[in-house]
Scaffold this active site. Structure first.
Site, PDB file in Angstrom:
ATOM      1  N   PRO A   1       0.820  -1.221   0.000  1.00 51.91           N
ATOM      2  CG  PRO A   1       0.008  -0.999   2.186  1.00 51.91           C
ATOM      3  CD  PRO A   1       0.776  -1.926   1.290  1.00 51.91           C
ATOM      4  CG  ASP A   2       1.367   5.697  -1.976  1.00 51.71           C
ATOM      5  OD1 ASP A   2       2.075   6.051  -1.013  1.00 51.71           O
ATOM      6  OD2 ASP A   2       1.147   6.415  -2.955  1.00 51.71           O
ATOM      7  CG  PHE A   3       2.919   5.957   3.775  1.00 46.87           C
ATOM      8  CD1 PHE A   3       2.922   7.295   4.091  1.00 46.87           C
ATOM      9  CD2 PHE A   3       4.083   5.376   3.300  1.00 46.87           C
ATOM     10  CE1 PHE A   3       4.066   8.053   3.939  1.00 46.87           C
ATOM     11  CE2 PHE A   3       5.223   6.120   3.149  1.00 46.87           C
ATOM     12  CZ  PHE A   3       5.219   7.463   3.457  1.00 46.87           C
ATOM     13  NE  ARG A   4       4.896  10.497   0.503  1.00 40.01           N
ATOM     14  CZ  ARG A   4       5.832   9.612   0.169  1.00 40.01           C
ATOM     15  NH1 ARG A   4       5.559   8.668  -0.698  1.00 40.01           N
ATOM     16  NH2 ARG A   4       7.026   9.695   0.683  1.00 40.01           N
TER      17      ARG A   4
ATOM     18  CG  ASN B   1       8.906   2.136  -4.470  1.00 39.46           C
ATOM     19  OD1 ASN B   1       8.296   3.121  -4.062  1.00 39.46           O
ATOM     20  ND2 ASN B   1       8.635   1.555  -5.623  1.00 39.46           N
TER      21      ASN B   1
ATOM     22  CG  ASP C   1       9.450  -2.285  -2.247  1.00 39.33           C
ATOM     23  OD1 ASP C   1      10.310  -2.575  -3.105  1.00 39.33           O
ATOM     24  OD2 ASP C   1       8.463  -1.563  -2.500  1.00 39.33           O
TER      25      ASP C   1
ATOM     26  CG  HIS D   1      12.937   7.889  -0.351  1.00 40.70           C
ATOM     27  ND1 HIS D   1      11.626   8.084  -0.719  1.00 40.70           N
ATOM     28  CD2 HIS D   1      13.575   9.050  -0.660  1.00 40.70           C
ATOM     29  CE1 HIS D   1      11.489   9.303  -1.219  1.00 40.70           C
ATOM     30  NE2 HIS D   1      12.657   9.903  -1.200  1.00 40.70           N
TER      31      HIS D   1
END
Ligand code: ZN
Length: 239
Positions: A33-36, A105, A107, A122
């Protein structure tokens, strides 16, 4: 749409100096999921907004709450797998066409798909270290545990991810700029280009073809030579 994909396919076929710049949209198609994204889901479950929880000052002041959110939301589940976009990018690198993946990302899905040159602006949840003495730790020490992971020196062990209020690593930015400057095709995918430093990096591209693959409009649509409004996995399964 088919015309756009056909054009992108041709540019890829003709180039051996492609750079890919990707954002959260690349991973959402793997189920991350994209928390934004404004679904408000996280806000119901946490006392603070996600942007605040994953900031440097919050991490320092409330490491327990930080780690609760981090383990719950930012570490990809064991079932998460790379999608067609990750896989095709890894292939293009092996074919000698793609020079680098630059991603926002954290991940590690590009590496899981086989990509080797990945610039993680990031950082990554897969690398951890002590915030005090900088000693490296295996990711399991942080990601699989409970509570606040501590180093023998007493410092807090943390993931090597760039939190809000923290700067990006100079070397990552330099590498990203160099790859973008040298590329003749740049493909931007799964990012709305609103988050620093994405927008700034695009300006360094001076090559032949700039393609943008994103579901929604971005501030750079007018500067792109091609805009494809489709799911990125779909597009990459056809180029
Ligand atoms: Zn330490």
């Amino acid at each position: 749409m088919e015309e756009g994909v056909e054009l992108l396919r041709r540019w890829i076929r003709e180039s051996d100096n492609i750079v890919f710049f990707g954002g959260a949209g690349v991973s959402t198609e793997s189920g991350i999921p994209d928390f934004r994204s404004p679904d408000g889901l996280y806000h119901q479950k946490y006392k603070y907004p996600p942007e605040q929880i994953i900031s440097h000052s919050f991490f320092e002041a409330n490491p327990e709450e930080f780690y609760r959110f981090y383990r719950d939301k930012l570490i990809p589940g064991k079932e998460i797998r790379p999608n067609a976009c990750h896989r095709r990018l890894a292939e293009l690198e092996q074919e000698g066409k793609l020079r680098a993946v630059i991603t926002q990302n954290i991940d590690g899905l590009h590496q899981m798909a086989g990509s080797r040159r990945v610039i993680e602006l990031h950082g990554s949840v897969h690398r951890c270290y002590c915030a005090k003495c900088l000693r490296p730790y295996p990711e399991s020490y942080v990601n699989d545990g409970e509570g606040v992971p501590r180093c023998e020196c007493g410092g807090v062990v943390r993931p090597e991810v760039v939190l809000y209020e923290e700067g990006l690593r100079d070397q990552d930015l330099i590498d990203a700029v160099n790859f973008i400057r040298a590329a003749d095709v740049m493909i931007i995918g799964g990012t709305s280009l609103n988050v620093y430093p994405a927008a700034g990096l695009v300006r360094y591209f001076n090559g032949k073809h700039l393609a943008l693959v994103n579901m929604s409009a971005t501030p750079y649509d007018s500067a792109a030579d091609l805009v494809i409004r489709e799911k990125i996995g779909e597009v990459f399964s056809r180029v």
